[in-house]
Design a protein around this motif. Structure first.
Motif, PDB file in Angstrom:
ATOM      1  N   LYS A 130       0.833  -1.206   0.000  1.00 11.22           N
ATOM      2  CA  LYS A 130       0.000   0.000   0.000  1.00 11.22           C
ATOM      3  C   LYS A 130       0.866   1.253   0.000  1.00 11.22           C
ATOM      4  CE  LYS A 130      -3.742   2.250   2.485  1.00 11.22           C
ATOM      5  NZ  LYS A 130      -4.599   2.224   3.664  1.00 11.22           N
ATOM      6  N   ALA A 131       1.924   1.247   0.801  1.00  9.41           N
ATOM      7  CA  ALA A 131       2.825   2.404   0.843  1.00  9.41           C
ATOM      8  C   ALA A 131       3.503   2.607  -0.508  1.00  9.41           C
ATOM      9  CB  ALA A 131       3.875   2.211   1.939  1.00  9.41           C
ATOM     10  N   ARG A 132       3.904   1.525  -1.151  1.00  9.15           N
ATOM     11  CA  ARG A 132       4.561   1.642  -2.454  1.00  9.15           C
ATOM     12  C   ARG A 132       3.592   2.166  -3.502  1.00  9.15           C
ATOM     13  NH1 ARG A 132       7.425  -3.541  -4.146  1.00  9.15           N
ATOM     14  NH2 ARG A 132       8.892  -2.829  -2.577  1.00  9.15           N
ATOM     15  N   SER A 133       2.346   1.684  -3.505  1.00  8.94           N
ATOM     16  CA  SER A 133       1.387   2.167  -4.502  1.00  8.94           C
ATOM     17  C   SER A 133       1.026   3.631  -4.255  1.00  8.94           C
ATOM     18  CB  SER A 133       0.136   1.296  -4.501  1.00  8.94           C
ATOM     19  OG  SER A 133      -0.568   1.433  -3.290  1.00  8.94           O
ATOM     20  N   GLU A 134       0.928   4.051  -2.995  1.00 15.61           N
ATOM     21  CA  GLU A 134       0.668   5.459  -2.697  1.00 15.61           C
ATOM     22  C   GLU A 134       1.837   6.324  -3.134  1.00 15.61           C
ATOM     23  OE1 GLU A 134      -0.173   5.514   1.473  1.00 15.61           O
ATOM     24  OE2 GLU A 134      -2.254   4.848   1.200  1.00 15.61           O
ATOM     25  N   GLN A 135       3.049   5.835  -2.965  1.00  7.83           N
ATOM     26  CA  GLN A 135       4.228   6.597  -3.373  1.00  7.83           C
ATOM     27  C   GLN A 135       4.258   6.771  -4.893  1.00  7.83           C
ATOM     28  OE1 GLN A 135       7.914   4.691  -2.487  1.00  7.83           O
ATOM     29  NE2 GLN A 135       9.144   6.509  -2.899  1.00  7.83           N
ATOM     30  N   THR A 136       3.977   5.709  -5.635  1.00  4.62           N
ATOM     31  CA  THR A 136       3.975   5.836  -7.098  1.00  4.62           C
ATOM     32  C   THR A 136       2.831   6.717  -7.567  1.00  4.62           C
ATOM     33  OG1 THR A 136       2.730   3.775  -7.302  1.00  4.62           O
ATOM     34  CG2 THR A 136       5.117   3.627  -7.510  1.00  4.62           C
ATOM     35  N   SER A 138       1.511   9.248  -5.894  1.00  5.70           N
ATOM     36  CA  SER A 138       1.828  10.647  -5.587  1.00  5.70           C
ATOM     37  C   SER A 138       2.927  11.172  -6.502  1.00  5.70           C
ATOM     38  CB  SER A 138       2.246  10.787  -4.124  1.00  5.70           C
ATOM     39  OG  SER A 138       3.488  10.145  -3.905  1.00  5.70           O
ATOM     40  N   SER A 139       3.868  10.341  -6.902  1.00  2.06           N
ATOM     41  CA  SER A 139       4.924  10.813  -7.794  1.00  2.06           C
ATOM     42  C   SER A 139       4.381  11.059  -9.192  1.00  2.06           C
ATOM     43  CB  SER A 139       6.077   9.817  -7.840  1.00  2.06           C
ATOM     44  OG  SER A 139       5.666   8.626  -8.465  1.00  2.06           O
ATOM     45  N   GLN A 140       3.346  10.352  -9.587  1.00  2.00           N
ATOM     46  CA  GLN A 140       2.751  10.571 -10.904  1.00  2.00           C
ATOM     47  C   GLN A 140       1.854  11.797 -10.916  1.00  2.00           C
ATOM     48  OE1 GLN A 140       0.777   6.930 -11.769  1.00  2.00           O
ATOM     49  NE2 GLN A 140       2.657   5.879 -12.381  1.00  2.00           N
ATOM     50  N   LYS A 142       2.381  14.661  -9.244  1.00  2.00           N
ATOM     51  CA  LYS A 142       3.080  15.882  -8.840  1.00  2.00           C
ATOM     52  C   LYS A 142       3.044  16.944  -9.926  1.00  2.00           C
ATOM     53  CE  LYS A 142       6.281  14.173  -5.378  1.00  2.00           C
ATOM     54  NZ  LYS A 142       7.658  13.875  -5.028  1.00  2.00           N
TER      55      LYS A 142
END
Length: 179
Positions: A130-136, A138-140, A142
């Motif tokens: 879940k943390a990894r999918s949220e990080q990707t 949010s990076s997309q 920006k």
């Protein structure tokens, strides 16, 4: 290990190296002997006469299974029993029999089933995913704007000017050939 056993392995596998590997694996998988017991405490086959009540029960089950019109298998009757479909039945059976479900024949230095790290459990893996999918995600997201630049007009004497001109006249540029 008897030589005859190794020879049959060589015939089956085709090479001595593979036979050595198979015999090594068998030796690793064999449970360690129990001190004071032969054959891990399993008694040899009895030579005394069998209990007649058990023999009649087994004969009855065999007759039910071999019935040509209505064969009845013990496993089928268990599966059709509503109590057997209880999802908690397995846990109750394990508790009743007092069986360690995660035991192994390997020694503790080879494999310890109790050596479980917290990051190996499903809930920890789900948190990481879940943390990894949220990080990707949010990076997309920006990027908030796209900067556009104007293109420079190509001068008429430039070599690419002729390449950009239309080759035939169209209804939108009927006089393009006349330039």
């Amino acid at each position: 290990m008897p030589d005859a056993f190794l020879n049959t392995e060589q015939v089956e596998t085709g090479s001595l190296e593979e036979a050595d590997e198979i015999s090594h694996l068998r030796q690793l998988l064999r449970p360690p002997s129990i001190p004071g017991f032969t054959d891990w405490g399993i008694s040899p086959a009895s030579s005394s006469p069998h209990d007649p009540t058990i023999q009649t029960k087994l004969a009855q089950f065999h007759a039910l299974k071999q019935d040509s019109e209505h064969p009845k298998h013990f496993n089928d009757s268990l599966m059709s029993n509503r109590s057997f479909r209880n999802p908690h039945l397995y846990a109750k059976l394990v508790e009743f029999v007092d069986v360690d479900e995660r035991t192994t024949n390997f020694s503790k230095d080879m494999w310890d089933p109790d050596d479980m790290r917290p990051e190996w459990f499903a809930d920890s893996i789900a948190v990481l995913q879940k943390a990894r999918s949220e990080q990707t995600a949010s990076s997309q997201s920006k990027r908030t704007q796209i900067n556009f630049t104007t293109s420079a007009k190509v001068p008429p004497h430039h070599p690419t000017h002729d390449k950009l001109a239309p080759r035939h006249s169209s209804r939108f540029h009927p006089y393009s050939r006349l330039r």
